[in-house]
Design a protein around this motif. Structure first.
Motif, PDB file in Angstrom:
ATOM      1  N   THR A   5      -1.459   4.986  -0.458  1.00 50.31           N
ATOM      2  CA  THR A   5      -1.116   6.402  -0.318  1.00 50.31           C
ATOM      3  C   THR A   5      -0.558   7.040  -1.582  1.00 50.31           C
ATOM      4  O   THR A   5      -0.415   8.252  -1.653  1.00 50.31           O
ATOM      5  CB  THR A   5      -0.067   6.564   0.796  1.00 50.31           C
ATOM      6  N   ASN A   6      -0.216   6.216  -2.594  1.00 46.71           N
ATOM      7  CA  ASN A   6       0.420   6.778  -3.793  1.00 46.71           C
ATOM      8  C   ASN A   6      -0.220   6.164  -5.036  1.00 46.71           C
ATOM      9  O   ASN A   6       0.356   5.312  -5.716  1.00 46.71           O
ATOM     10  CB  ASN A   6       1.925   6.497  -3.767  1.00 46.71           C
ATOM     11  N   ASN A  52       0.807  -1.218   0.000  1.00 42.86           N
ATOM     12  CA  ASN A  52       0.000   0.000   0.000  1.00 42.86           C
ATOM     13  C   ASN A  52       0.843   1.272   0.000  1.00 42.86           C
ATOM     14  O   ASN A  52       0.317   2.377  -0.103  1.00 42.86           O
ATOM     15  CB  ASN A  52      -0.974   0.009   1.184  1.00 42.86           C
ATOM     16  N   ASN A  53       2.182   1.122   0.118  1.00 42.61           N
ATOM     17  CA  ASN A  53       3.074   2.281   0.006  1.00 42.61           C
ATOM     18  C   ASN A  53       3.758   2.371  -1.352  1.00 42.61           C
ATOM     19  O   ASN A  53       4.509   3.317  -1.606  1.00 42.61           O
ATOM     20  CB  ASN A  53       4.148   2.237   1.099  1.00 42.61           C
ATOM     21  N   LYS A  66      -7.619   4.106  -2.222  1.00 45.26           N
ATOM     22  CA  LYS A  66      -7.304   5.045  -1.138  1.00 45.26           C
ATOM     23  C   LYS A  66      -8.073   4.686   0.131  1.00 45.26           C
ATOM     24  O   LYS A  66      -7.560   4.845   1.252  1.00 45.26           O
ATOM     25  CB  LYS A  66      -7.613   6.472  -1.581  1.00 45.26           C
TER      26      LYS A  66
END
Length: 502
Positions: free
Chosen positions: A442-443, A413-414, A437
């Motif tokens: 997060t990106n 998720n990063n 999201k």
């Protein structure tokens, strides 16, 4: 693509390429013959030439070398010794020629590879008793790879004025460079694309682009600089392919099915290169496949072209797995001997093909050598290696460990997730971004829509680690995982939305 070579103590060793010597002797690299092993058909099926042991007594060698001197003394010759030595060498050469000619008559299995199908087996009873190339390839399942193998593949630019397939035709710069790793322990084939503008150091030459290595020192120098750049990675074999070889290969396979994402137009009168392709799905012939692989957009460096080359490789793999291709393998072998320059032996080629045709789709993986374009470089297209956090990539795609180099341990998720809509439903882009999201990503960002309308959603693993694709699929609940660098160049993973997304 290549199946498992079973290594045994009593097998006939193939010609091998050792791990590269890394001393400052750029022209003395020796490709040894004692590292790669191949399980071959039994003697009842194939005639195998065995070699005498290498540990021949030195006294035998010295005694043979002393024969001319002994004859000189016993016969009481009055001619000069140098004349006797000259005559001895001349007679030896003649006898050697006769011996080679005699052996050629007793080894039709290999000499027949250059003959046409009409000349083989249909011209008379005697020929029908000889093992045919088709029969040779019929034993292909018995040739297996047992150890990891790294092969450096170079697509060489044509040299004007040279004859296709001549030694001179392979002396140009390498427009394409791939390091292929075959690992029978996990039954994978991994391809590391090396951008042609990657900056490397050549002894006594200084900094230059990796594509120049072949032109400056042939496959020995090219293998050495690639090995050094990748922490002394072993390179066991090399293959150099001329552009004519690529065209002939694609034509022999009956063309390849490729999606052309955009119109491609380019004219270069100096190199006589003309590219004109329309967008959409097409079955490309050899000439069109060359256009597709060589097209380069201005201002984007070599990476988009590397992506198209990977798409072409995937299409070639799919074509090779077609049942209609197997009967053409003898012809493909003859083609390789003319338009390919390689130190692979015939039995190794058969083992590679055997491995390839039995390769599971998920075990075929590709990525690009990690790097960046430098704003401070005089050449904006120069590509600078960046291996920070790439230990897993080097281990999986090259087979080396770098002390102190860490793996990328970021949770999925990063990671950078690109969303590319190929569903034909524009509203899905925002829907997917919002969903991810909410899941803690997060990106996440959107990129231009994919021009092909896709039925199934794809998860393109840009960085070569299939595990990250699995973790993302667990979150979204669907998606076909493709480990290839054909997604957004700035992403770690690209979700190419299909019509199956609801």
């Amino acid at each position: 693509m290549i199946k498992q070579f079973q290594w045994s103590d009593n097998q006939v060793p193939s010609q091998q390429v050792p791990e590269l010597e890394l001393e400052e002797r750029p022209q003395q690299l020796q490709w040894a013959e004692n590292e790669l092993g191949i399980q071959q058909p039994s003697a009842s099926n194939l005639e195998v030439v065995t070699h005498e042991p290498e540990n021949v007594s030195r006294s035998v060698v010295e005694s043979v070398g002393g024969i001319p001197n002994e004859l000189y003394e016993r016969l009481g010759l009055t001619m000069p010794r140098w004349l006797l030595w000259t005559l001895t060498v001349a007679v030896g050469i003649v006898l050697s020629g006769l011996l080679v000619s005699t052996l050629a008559l007793w080894t039709p299995l290999w000499s027949n590879l250059d003959r046409t199908d009409e000349e083989l087996g249909f011209s008379g009873k005697d020929d029908q008793k000889v093992p045919l190339p088709g029969e040779l390839w019929g034993n292909i399942s018995q040739y297996k790879l047992s150890r990891p193998m790294n092969i450096l593949i170079m697509g060489v630019d044509p040299i004007q004025g040279t004859v296709d397939g001549s030694p001179e035709s392979f002396t140009g710069t390498s427009d394409t460079m791939l390091l292929v790793r075959l690992n029978p322990s996990d039954r994978t084939m991994r391809i590391l694309s090396i951008p042609k503008d990657t900056m490397i150091a050549i002894p006594e030459k200084g900094l230059t682009k990796v594509s120049d290595a072949n032109a400056q020192g042939g496959p020995v120098l090219a293998a050495r600089v690639v090995s050094r750049t990748l922490n002394n990675a072993p390179i066991h074999r090399y293959v150099r392919i001329s552009t004519s070889g690529l065209r002939q290969l694609v034509d022999q396979l009956g063309g390849v099915d490729v999606f052309v994402p955009q119109e491609m137009e380019y004219q270069n009168t100096r190199s006589r290169l003309s590219i004109n392709l329309v967008s959409g799905w097409q079955t490309l012939d050899g000439e069109q496949a060359e256009m597709f692989a060589r097209f380069r957009e201005a201002g984007l460096g070599d990476l988009p072209r590397v992506q198209r080359q990977q798409a072409l490789i995937t299409a070639l793999m799919q074509r090779l797995n077609s049942p209609t291709v197997l009967p053409r393998l003898p012809q493909l072998t003859r083609l390789m001997r003319k338009y390919f320059d390689t130190n692979l032996k015939l039995e190794e080629m058969m083992a590679l093909v055997n491995y390839s045709v039995n390769l599971e789709r998920d075990n075929f993986q590709m990525t690009i050598l990690p790097g960046t374009f430098s704003r401070f470089s005089q050449d904006p297209n120069s590509y600078w290696l960046n291996l920070n956090g790439q230990q897993s990539l080097l281990n999986n795609y090259v087979g080396v460990d770098v002390p102190g180099l860490k793996s990328d341990s970021r949770p999925v998720n990063n990671l950078k997730i690109a969303i590319q809509n190929g569903s034909g439903q524009p509203e899905l882009t925002a829907k997917v971004i919002h969903y991810l999201k909410e899941k803690g990503f997060t990106n996440v960002y959107a990129v231009s829509d994919w021009p092909d309308n896709q039925r199934q959603t794809q998860i393109l693993v840009q960085t070569g680690n299939r595990q990250t694709g699995r973790e993302l699929r667990e979150v979204i609940g669907l998606g076909q995982i493709d480990v290839s660098a054909t997604g957004d160049l700035g992403s770690d993973l690209t979700i190419r939305i299909g019509r199956d997304w609801e």
